[in-house]
Design a protein around this motif. Structure first.
Motif, PDB file in Angstrom:
ATOM      1  N   LEU A 205      36.389  10.393  56.369  1.00  0.00           N
ATOM      2  CA  LEU A 205      36.828  11.663  56.366  1.00  0.00           C
ATOM      3  C   LEU A 205      35.764  12.389  57.341  1.00  0.00           C
ATOM      4  N   PRO A 206      36.263  13.424  57.933  1.00  0.00           N
ATOM      5  CA  PRO A 206      35.494  14.095  58.814  1.00  0.00           C
ATOM      6  C   PRO A 206      34.695  15.047  58.226  1.00  0.00           C
ATOM      7  N   GLU A 207      33.720  15.609  58.926  1.00  0.00           N
ATOM      8  CA  GLU A 207      32.696  16.415  58.552  1.00  0.00           C
ATOM      9  C   GLU A 207      33.175  17.858  58.026  1.00  0.00           C
ATOM     10  N   ASP A 208      34.161  18.133  58.735  1.00  0.00           N
ATOM     11  CA  ASP A 208      34.804  19.613  58.291  1.00  0.00           C
ATOM     12  C   ASP A 208      35.629  19.610  57.127  1.00  0.00           C
ATOM     13  N   THR A 209      35.611  18.517  56.524  1.00  0.00           N
ATOM     14  CA  THR A 209      36.329  18.192  55.061  1.00  0.00           C
ATOM     15  C   THR A 209      35.731  19.229  54.036  1.00  0.00           C
TER      16      THR A 209
END
Length: 522
Positions: A130-134
């Motif tokens: 999952l990307p950091e901006d999640t």
């Protein structure tokens, strides 16, 4: 080897009296353990009991260490921020406050030793794909697969001693599954996984088969388990064949015994009629002959009873779910018949889709989690409005959704199916339900008490046995929660289906088994 999980004389029943587990003894050692069994055998209930989410009605459960539990179905608040779901929102706020100059003792108490919680959370998110901006998103903005990944990240952040996972690969695309496999292989605590994902089970140290109220353990991963079960099955089939032969032989011997006794009786009567035997002697001989005949019959009756009992025992060792064949009402779509047309269709996700279908096709919809597969199926079914354009369906349609929210929980399985085919013969409905493994009283159970796999089969039956039968069938991740027998039942049902099929699935083996002839990648 010390037990990490101990269940002793464990029992559980629902408030309506339905018994799920009874007098179960179970020891789970360190390492990676898989748990399989037929749908409804109590696997998910067992995990909930071990996790402390349910209270046993009998016996007890003991776990050595802290437990982390990933349920099969996650209840979500769509407006909940991701940090709150992860359980790190208060710590993050306290860190922000301290960084802004707060000297409040409560902020420092909240933070404790977790000054690196944001870095750890970001690292765990990256680890599972999952990307950091999640961390800046709401739960309602995530796909079903992303929610499962996030729930796993929550567990990893908590660092439990014992990890319980219930069908963890449901809804995960191929890259996400590979990351989950890597997490499982690297896990150094104790792990108990309920799954029918053969690739995941291959990574287990041992597999337990929950059947007939007990768990039998097999060393190794799925291949070793399957080989051992196949050997047992072959031996059981051979034992049944031998037992049936013995029953036939004992029946023949019993018939021959009656023939011998009848012949002796005729000979004795002839001797008596021929005279020469005093009456008192004749009576004694008759009583002796009757006693001898009774003993003779008893011997043969006991042998036949024993043979039948051995046959019953041998047959009980056979798996009841070996062969399933499903017959369906008429679902045929003629070659060239227009089934679906899309007119400048753009999904609410912003994805344009050109999907015109003629004739009996088998279409797979693939793509990463969040790419819009579920959105497409729900748009075709009329459950969601597109951003623009339209999808026009020209034949009867049915959608089997991921959430399986088609059934009325207060009605029985039979009632749910029958109300979708009001003109159908009752016996015919029950006969067809039996093909979906709802035999006898099982068809009269309320839908609300079914396990995930049982609910899937009941929903599939309700859709396929409807009147009119669907000519366009939409399936959203249909192999989630299925045991091996239910998987075979699904493949069998779809092999009998003569309409057009559109399937959103990450299960490549399943797509091969149902012989898709077109792939739409989003």
């Amino acid at each position: 080897m010390p037990a990490v999980i101990t269940c002793a004389s464990l029992g559980f029943a629902w408030p309506d009296g339905t018994t799920v587990l009874s007098d179960l003894d179970l020891l789970v050692g360190p390492g990676r353990s898989g748990l399989v069994g037929t749908n409804g055998s109590g696997k998910s209930t067992l995990l909930r009991l071990i996790a402390g989410e349910l209270t046993p009605t009998a016996g007890h459960v003991r776990v050595a260490g802290r437990v982390g539990y990933l349920p099969q179905d996650l209840t979500l608040a769509t407006a909940q921020p991701v940090p709150e779901f992860l359980g790190i929102d208060r710590t993050l706020r306290a860190i922000r406050a301290v960084e802004a100059g707060s000297t409040d003792h409560a902020d420092f108490e909240t933070i404790g030793d977790d000054w690196d919680i944001e870095d750890r959370a970001t690292a765990e998110l990256a680890r599972i794909g999952l990307p950091e901006d999640t961390l800046a998103r709401l739960m309602g903005e995530l796909s079903g697969g992303e929610v499962v990944q996030l729930a796993l990240a929550r567990l990893l952040l908590d660092r439990p001693d014992v990890l319980l996972l219930d069908e963890p690969t449901n809804n995960l695309d191929a890259p996400a599954r590979e990351r989950l496999y890597a997490v499982v292989e690297a896990w150094r605590g104790s792990l108990l996984v309920v799954s029918h994902d053969r690739d995941l089970l291959e990574r287990m140290d041992r597999i337990g088969d929950l059947r007939a109220g007990g768990v039998r353990w097999y060393g190794g991963g799925y291949t070793a388990y399957a080989d051992q079960v196949a050997t047992e099955q072959a031996a059981a089939e051979q034992a049944v064949t031998a037992a049936r032969s013995d029953v036939r032989r004992q029946k023949a011997d019993r018939v021959e015994a009656e023939r011998v006794l009848a012949q002796r009786k005729r000979q004795g009567r002839a001797a008596q009629l021929g005279g020469g035997i005093p009456k008192i002697v004749s009576g004694a001989k008759k009583r002796a002959a009757e006693n001898s005949a009774a003993a003779y019959r008893k011997v043969h009756d006991e042998r036949l009873t024993d043979a039948r009992e051995r046959l019953d025992a041998a047959e009980s060792r056979l798996r009841e779910d070996r062969e399933i064949r499903v017959d369906l009402p008429d679902t045929e779509v003629h070659r060239g018949q227009v089934v679906l047309t899309t007119l400048d269709l753009v999904l609410r996700t912003g994805t344009p889709v050109d999907l015109d279908l003629n004739g009996p096709r088998r279409v797979a919809v693939t793509g990463a989690n969040g790419s819009g597969k579920t959105t497409l199926l729900h748009t075709i079914a009329g459950r969601l409005d597109p951003r623009s354009g339209e999808a026009v369906v020209h034949v009867p349609i049915a959608l089997l959704p991921q959430r399986l929210d088609v059934l009325d929980d207060d009605l029985s399985v039979f009632e749910n199916v029958a109300r979708r085919a009001p003109g159908a013969d009752v016996n015919a409905v029950r006969a067809r339900l039996a093909r979906f493994l709802f035999r006898g009283a099982a068809a009269d159970r309320p839908a609300g008490v079914l396990s995930g796999g049982e609910r899937f089969r009941a929903t599939l039956a309700a859709l396929l046995l409807a009147d009119p039968a669907p000519r366009l069938l939409l399936l959203d991740e249909p192999t989630n929660n299925l045991d091996f027998a239910s998987y075979d039942a699904l493949v069998s049902a779809l092999s009998s289906y003569r309409g057009t099929l559109v399937v959103a699935s990450h299960d490549e083996a399943f797509l091969e088994d149902i012989e898709v002839d077109r792939i739409v990648h989003l």
